[in-house]
Design a protein around this motif. Structure first.
Motif, mmCIF file in Angstrom:
data_model
loop_
_atom_site.group_PDB
_atom_site.id
_atom_site.type_symbol
_atom_site.label_atom_id
_atom_site.label_comp_id
_atom_site.label_asym_id
_atom_site.label_seq_id
_atom_site.Cartn_x
_atom_site.Cartn_y
_atom_site.Cartn_z
ATOM 1 N N ARG A 234 0.826 -1.202 0.000
ATOM 2 C CA ARG A 234 0.000 0.000 0.000
ATOM 3 C C ARG A 234 0.859 1.250 0.000
ATOM 4 N N GLU A 235 1.899 1.250 0.820
ATOM 5 C CA GLU A 235 2.785 2.411 0.903
ATOM 6 C C GLU A 235 3.479 2.668 -0.433
ATOM 7 N N ARG A 236 3.779 1.605 -1.160
ATOM 8 C CA ARG A 236 4.439 1.744 -2.461
ATOM 9 C C ARG A 236 3.436 2.014 -3.581
ATOM 10 N N LYS A 237 2.135 2.007 -3.249
ATOM 11 C CA LYS A 237 1.055 2.236 -4.228
ATOM 12 C C LYS A 237 1.107 1.235 -5.372
ATOM 13 N N ILE A 238 1.365 -0.019 -5.016
ATOM 14 C CA ILE A 238 1.334 -1.111 -5.990
ATOM 15 C C ILE A 238 -0.073 -1.686 -6.029
ATOM 16 N N SER A 239 -0.612 -1.853 -7.219
ATOM 17 C CA SER A 239 -1.991 -2.319 -7.380
ATOM 18 C C SER A 239 -2.123 -3.782 -6.984
ATOM 19 N N ILE A 240 -2.996 -4.041 -6.026
ATOM 20 C CA ILE A 240 -3.253 -5.399 -5.557
ATOM 21 C C ILE A 240 -4.563 -5.877 -6.169
ATOM 22 N N LEU A 252 1.343 -4.354 -12.470
ATOM 23 C CA LEU A 252 2.379 -3.331 -12.630
ATOM 24 C C LEU A 252 2.438 -2.884 -14.078
ATOM 25 N N GLN A 253 2.869 -1.644 -14.283
ATOM 26 C CA GLN A 253 3.228 -1.239 -15.629
ATOM 27 C C GLN A 253 4.503 -1.977 -16.018
ATOM 28 N N ARG A 254 4.541 -2.445 -17.245
ATOM 29 C CA ARG A 254 5.659 -3.287 -17.677
ATOM 30 C C ARG A 254 7.009 -2.586 -17.492
ATOM 31 N N GLU A 255 7.038 -1.278 -17.676
ATOM 32 C CA GLU A 255 8.305 -0.549 -17.600
ATOM 33 C C GLU A 255 8.655 -0.112 -16.179
ATOM 34 N N ASP A 256 7.838 -0.474 -15.205
ATOM 35 C CA ASP A 256 8.093 -0.050 -13.821
ATOM 36 C C ASP A 256 9.139 -0.977 -13.184
ATOM 37 N N GLU A 257 10.388 -0.807 -13.596
ATOM 38 C CA GLU A 257 11.462 -1.658 -13.099
ATOM 39 C C GLU A 257 11.738 -1.413 -11.615
ATOM 40 N N GLU A 258 11.499 -0.199 -11.170
ATOM 41 C CA GLU A 258 11.739 0.126 -9.766
ATOM 42 C C GLU A 258 10.861 -0.730 -8.855
ATOM 43 N N SER A 259 9.567 -0.838 -9.183
ATOM 44 C CA SER A 259 8.664 -1.637 -8.351
ATOM 45 C C SER A 259 8.993 -3.117 -8.446
ATOM 46 N N LYS A 260 9.330 -3.572 -9.660
ATOM 47 C CA LYS A 260 9.681 -4.986 -9.811
ATOM 48 C C LYS A 260 10.932 -5.342 -9.000
ATOM 49 N N ASN A 261 11.913 -4.464 -9.054
ATOM 50 C CA ASN A 261 13.140 -4.728 -8.289
ATOM 51 C C ASN A 261 12.868 -4.705 -6.787
ATOM 52 N N TRP A 262 11.994 -3.791 -6.354
ATOM 53 C CA TRP A 262 11.670 -3.735 -4.930
ATOM 54 C C TRP A 262 10.943 -4.999 -4.489
ATOM 55 N N LEU A 263 10.018 -5.475 -5.299
ATOM 56 C CA LEU A 263 9.306 -6.710 -4.966
ATOM 57 C C LEU A 263 10.275 -7.890 -4.891
ATOM 58 N N ARG A 264 11.218 -7.955 -5.813
ATOM 59 C CA ARG A 264 12.183 -9.056 -5.797
ATOM 60 C C ARG A 264 13.102 -8.971 -4.577
ATOM 61 N N SER A 265 13.305 -7.745 -4.074
ATOM 62 C CA SER A 265 14.151 -7.591 -2.888
ATOM 63 C C SER A 265 13.499 -8.188 -1.647
ATOM 64 N N LEU A 266 12.174 -8.458 -1.719
ATOM 65 C CA LEU A 266 11.474 -9.099 -0.604
ATOM 66 C C LEU A 266 11.653 -10.617 -0.618
ATOM 67 N N ASN A 267 12.407 -11.109 -1.617
ATOM 68 C CA ASN A 267 12.716 -12.548 -1.741
ATOM 69 C C ASN A 267 11.466 -13.421 -1.791
ATOM 70 N N PRO A 268 10.584 -13.187 -2.777
ATOM 71 C CA PRO A 268 9.385 -14.023 -2.887
ATOM 72 C C PRO A 268 9.742 -15.481 -3.147
ATOM 73 N N LYS A 269 8.987 -16.373 -2.526
ATOM 74 C CA LYS A 269 9.219 -17.811 -2.715
ATOM 75 C C LYS A 269 8.665 -18.287 -4.055
#
Length: 292
Positions: A234-240, A252-269
């Motif tokens: 919610r804080e990152r305003k990512i659409s759920i 996500l917008q396809r070009e939103d690399e910043e959000s994708k990188n942040w999500l990957r930094s959470l180490n999703p299983k």
């Protein structure tokens, strides 16, 4: 073909439309999307000059429809309900429409009435909801307009009738290059037949785009995290789109690399990247304030 230039309209003290501009090309099907009360029907009524804009104008092939009312013969509006038709049977209505629209094609309308087995002697008010929709669309196409404005044409009808109506629209555009401007809450219908769409929000028209571009511009991500990250999203305003526990479906917008990188930094299983559909984009765009 049809051009809306800076249309603005206030109804009951509320600004419904604010400087809306749009150009519709010959032979395209354009889908207008928005929440209830966003002004979609008002735009159709402004085009047909049922109501007049406070500012701006509507042009048909660069001719002002307000200054040249006969141009309206080239544009037909099919509302959600058509009280004018109520008292008439098909045969009675053909006589009326033939006198109003010189290009009305009786042979074509007879063919379609027979194809869909619509009774010609019954009054319009005696028909089922599905038959009324078919009847109204047949009349609209038989007028042989250049542009047809459709307000929720598939609302309240069964799947078979919907399929027939949508196919009729596609055939009409393919054979006669009729331009169709459609509003509908059935997003699967919009996705199936429209070449372009636009979103009506906060009194303005936004994100006018090709349907193919829509699917290219957004991606859906299914991810499973080790802990609940809902508040952080919610804080990152990512659409759920959906979430259950630690399982999330995100847009996500396809070009939103910043959000994708942040999500990957959470180490999703789990991390799956999937194509999107129109309904998912609509929910993310208009449902966020309600759901987040």
């Amino acid at each position: 073909m049809i051009e809306l230039k800076n249309l603005s309209k206030t109804l009951n003290g509320e600004k419904v439309l604010d400087s809306v501009s749009l150009k519709l090309e010959k032979g395209e099907i354009f889908g207008l999307l928005g929440r209830n009360g966003s002004g979609k029907t008002t735009i159709l009524r402004l085009i047909q000059q049922i109501v007049l804009p406070d500012e701006g104008e509507v042009l048909f092939e660069n001719i002002s429809m307000m200054e040249h009312p006969l141009v309206k013969r080239k544009v037909v509006y099919m509302p959600v309900q058509n009280p004018f038709y109520e008292r008439y049977s098909y045969r009675e209505l053909v006589k009326i429409l033939k006198s109003l629209y010189p290009d009305f094609d009786v042979t074509y309308s007879n063919e379609l009435m027979n194809r869909y087995a619509i009774p010609e002697t019954k009054k319009y008010r005696e028909l089922s909801t599905g038959l009324k929709k078919q009847f109204s669309l047949i009349m609209a196409f038989a007028i042989r307009p250049a542009v047809i404005l459709l307000d929720e044409p598939t609302d309240g009808i069964d799947a078979v009738t919907r399929h027939d109506l949508l196919q009729l629209m596609i055939d009409e555009v393919a054979q006669r290059e009729t331009t169709i401007f459609i509003t509908s809450h059935r997003l699967e219908d919009i996705e199936r037949i429209c070449s372009r769409i636009g979103f009506l929000e906060n009194s303005t028209l936004t994100n006018v785009m090709d349907m193919d571009s829509l699917k290219e511009d957004y991606i859906k991500i299914q991810a499973v995290f080790e802990e609940d990250v809902h508040l952080r999203l919610r804080e990152r305003k990512i659409s759920i789109l959906e979430y259950t526990g630690v399982f999330y479906t995100l847009l996500l917008q396809r070009e939103d690399e910043e959000s994708k990188n942040w999500l990957r930094s959470l180490n999703p299983k789990v991390w799956n990247q999937l194509p999107v559909n129109l309904e998912e984009v609509f929910i993310a765009k208009f449902g966020g304030k309600r759901r987040w």
